[in-house]
Motif scaffolding. Structure first.
Motif, short mmCIF file in Angstrom:
data_model
loop_
_atom_site.label_atom_id
_atom_site.label_comp_id
_atom_site.label_asym_id
_atom_site.label_seq_id
_atom_site.Cartn_x
_atom_site.Cartn_y
_atom_site.Cartn_z
N VAL A 1 8.47 0.06 -7.24
CA VAL A 1 8.03 1.26 -8.08
C VAL A 1 6.25 1.51 -7.87
O VAL A 1 5.73 0.61 -8.01
CB VAL A 1 8.32 1.35 -9.44
N CYS A 2 5.88 2.64 -7.37
CA CYS A 2 4.45 3.03 -7.44
C CYS A 2 4.51 3.92 -8.79
O CYS A 2 4.69 4.84 -8.82
CB CYS A 2 3.99 3.71 -6.51
N SER A 3 3.69 3.41 -9.75
CA SER A 3 3.69 4.22 -11.09
C SER A 3 2.56 4.96 -11.12
O SER A 3 2.04 5.64 -12.05
CB SER A 3 3.48 3.24 -12.23
N SER A 4 1.63 5.25 -9.87
CA SER A 4 0.63 6.08 -9.58
C SER A 4 1.27 7.57 -9.75
O SER A 4 0.73 8.36 -10.42
CB SER A 4 -0.03 6.00 -8.19
N HIS A 5 2.23 7.81 -8.85
CA HIS A 5 2.93 9.21 -9.00
C HIS A 5 4.61 8.91 -9.19
O HIS A 5 5.18 10.07 -8.97
CB HIS A 5 2.52 9.97 -7.91
N LEU A 6 4.86 7.85 -9.55
CA LEU A 6 6.34 7.63 -9.76
C LEU A 6 7.21 7.70 -8.40
O LEU A 6 8.12 8.47 -8.35
CB LEU A 6 6.91 8.42 -10.78
N SER A 7 6.93 6.91 -7.57
CA SER A 7 7.88 6.67 -6.23
C SER A 7 8.59 5.54 -6.38
O SER A 7 8.14 4.62 -6.92
CB SER A 7 6.84 6.92 -5.04
N ALA A 8 9.80 5.87 -5.75
CA ALA A 8 10.67 4.39 -5.86
C ALA A 8 11.16 4.12 -4.53
O ALA A 8 11.18 5.03 -3.78
CB ALA A 8 11.65 4.64 -6.94
N ILE B 1 0.86 -1.11 0.11
CA ILE B 1 0.01 0.32 -0.05
C ILE B 1 0.99 1.17 0.12
O ILE B 1 1.62 1.45 0.99
CB ILE B 1 -0.97 0.26 1.38
N CYS B 2 0.95 2.11 -0.93
CA CYS B 2 1.86 3.12 -1.15
C CYS B 2 1.61 4.14 -0.08
O CYS B 2 0.75 4.45 0.20
CB CYS B 2 1.67 3.72 -2.64
N SER B 3 2.88 4.53 0.35
CA SER B 3 2.81 5.37 1.41
C SER B 3 2.64 6.88 1.10
O SER B 3 2.37 7.76 1.88
CB SER B 3 4.41 5.37 2.21
N HIS B 4 2.50 7.08 -0.28
CA HIS B 4 2.10 8.38 -0.67
C HIS B 4 0.41 8.58 -0.81
O HIS B 4 -0.19 8.96 0.29
CB HIS B 4 2.62 8.68 -1.92
N GLN B 5 -0.29 7.92 -1.64
CA GLN B 5 -1.75 7.86 -1.62
C GLN B 5 -2.40 6.71 -1.89
O GLN B 5 -3.32 6.32 -2.45
CB GLN B 5 -2.10 9.09 -2.92
N LEU B 6 -1.79 5.77 -1.25
CA LEU B 6 -2.14 4.46 -1.21
C LEU B 6 -2.61 3.35 -2.24
O LEU B 6 -3.44 2.56 -2.02
CB LEU B 6 -3.63 4.42 -0.31
N ALA B 7 -1.81 3.57 -3.34
CA ALA B 7 -2.03 2.68 -4.65
C ALA B 7 -1.62 1.43 -4.36
O ALA B 7 -0.55 1.29 -3.23
CB ALA B 7 -1.28 3.34 -5.83
N HIS B 8 -2.25 0.55 -4.52
CA HIS B 8 -1.96 -0.88 -4.27
C HIS B 8 -2.58 -1.84 -5.31
O HIS B 8 -3.42 -1.79 -6.23
CB HIS B 8 -2.65 -1.04 -2.94
N GLY C 1 10.44 10.40 -5.49
CA GLY C 1 9.09 10.47 -6.04
C GLY C 1 8.54 11.25 -4.64
O GLY C 1 9.18 11.44 -3.56
N PRO C 2 7.08 11.57 -4.73
CA PRO C 2 6.42 11.89 -3.70
C PRO C 2 6.06 11.34 -2.11
O PRO C 2 5.58 11.89 -1.59
CB PRO C 2 4.95 12.55 -4.39
N ALA C 3 6.39 10.10 -2.32
CA ALA C 3 6.19 9.38 -1.03
C ALA C 3 7.07 9.92 0.15
O ALA C 3 8.16 10.12 -0.19
CB ALA C 3 6.47 7.93 -1.18
S1 FES Z 1 0.38 6.83 -4.46
FE1 FES Z 1 2.15 5.89 -5.04
S2 FES Z 1 3.38 7.39 -5.60
FE2 FES Z 1 1.33 8.27 -5.42
#
Ligand code: FES
Length: 242
Positions: free
Chosen positions: A149-156, A115-122, A168-170
């Motif tokens: 990689v979270c491709s929602s807003h490109l965090s690595a 679960i992405c620490s930025h905006q929860l993409a999963h 990235g934004p995370a």
């Molecule tokens: S939700 Fe993962 S980078 Fe934004």
């Protein structure tokens, strides 16, 4: 008890605490706000219900299992080289904790809450924006592959260093799932270390919980006894990776 699996957690007070996930149940140090919690000890099984052995894992493959809740996806990886050890990490609000490193005979097995620490993409059964990008692949999120990689807003995130944020934004690492490899080579999930996003996740995805799990209450059920673990390509219909 395998002493190598001991965790050292740095409290807000700066005190070092040594704990063993296999011998502790229930919430630890809740009042001290330390980011470690044991959950049910859960064996990882394949799609047919057979025990997965550590030695059978395919290197650099995204394996997905839901833990510690019925709806919360985690990704397990067997990396191609040993991880760093005793990595000092920090949550967004400044709490420090120590990630002990990979497990297994070569210290290459890691698992993280997906679960992405930025905006929860999963990952969901329909699609996944969050997964490990193998070393031989390129990603727009970082200068090379071999990273989560979270491709929602490109965090690595660095999978060999406790999923420390690389780009990235995370603003903080992905939480770690604590895995134990038993003497018979079976795999068990036992706890969560680091800043998990479960609370925000349960608030954010009500329609999704209804679609996949029957409702929010069912989505919040703890996984008990065992969890099915499958390659991401079997877990989801579409993998989105930039
Ligand atoms: S939700 Fe993962 S980078 Fe934004």
């Amino acid at each position: 008890m395998d002493r190598r699996n001991f965790l050292k957690v740095t409290a807000a007070t700066g005190a070092l605490v040594a704990i063993s996930p296999s011998t502790i149940t229930g919430r630890l140090y809740a009042d001290a706000n330390i980011m470690f919690q044991t959950y049910e000890k859960v064996q990882l099984l394949d799609a047919n219900g057979a025990a997965i052995k550590a030695s059978s894992l395919v290197k650099e493959t995204n394996y997905v299992f839901n833990y510690p809740f019925t709806s919360t996806p985690s990704i397990l990886l067997d990396l191609d080289s040993p991880t760093a050890q005793d990595v000092s990490l920090k949550s967004e609000d400044g709490q420090e904790y120590i990630w002990k490193g990979g497990v297994g005979s070569k210290k290459t097995i890691v698992a993280y809450s997906a679960i992405c620490s930025h905006q929860l993409a999963h990952p969901t059964p329909d699609d996944s924006f969050l997964q490990y990008c193998t070393k031989d692949k390129k990603t727009m999120a970082y200068e090379h592959g071999g990273v989560m990689v979270c491709s929602s807003h490109l965090s690595a995130f660095d999978v060999s260093q406790g999923c420390k944020r690389l780009a990235g934004p995370a603003a903080q690492p992905l939480a770690s799932i604590i895995i134990e490899v038993a003497e018979d080579d079976t795999l068990w999930a036992v706890a969560v270390l680091g800043p998990d996003k479960f609370h925000e996740y349960f608030k954010a995805f009500k329609p999704e919980f209804k679609k996949y799990y029957g409702g929010k209450r069912e989505a919040k059920n703890l996984v008990t006894a065992n969890a099915k673990m499958v390659p991401l390509t079997e877990y989801t219909k579409e993998i989105i990776q930039y």
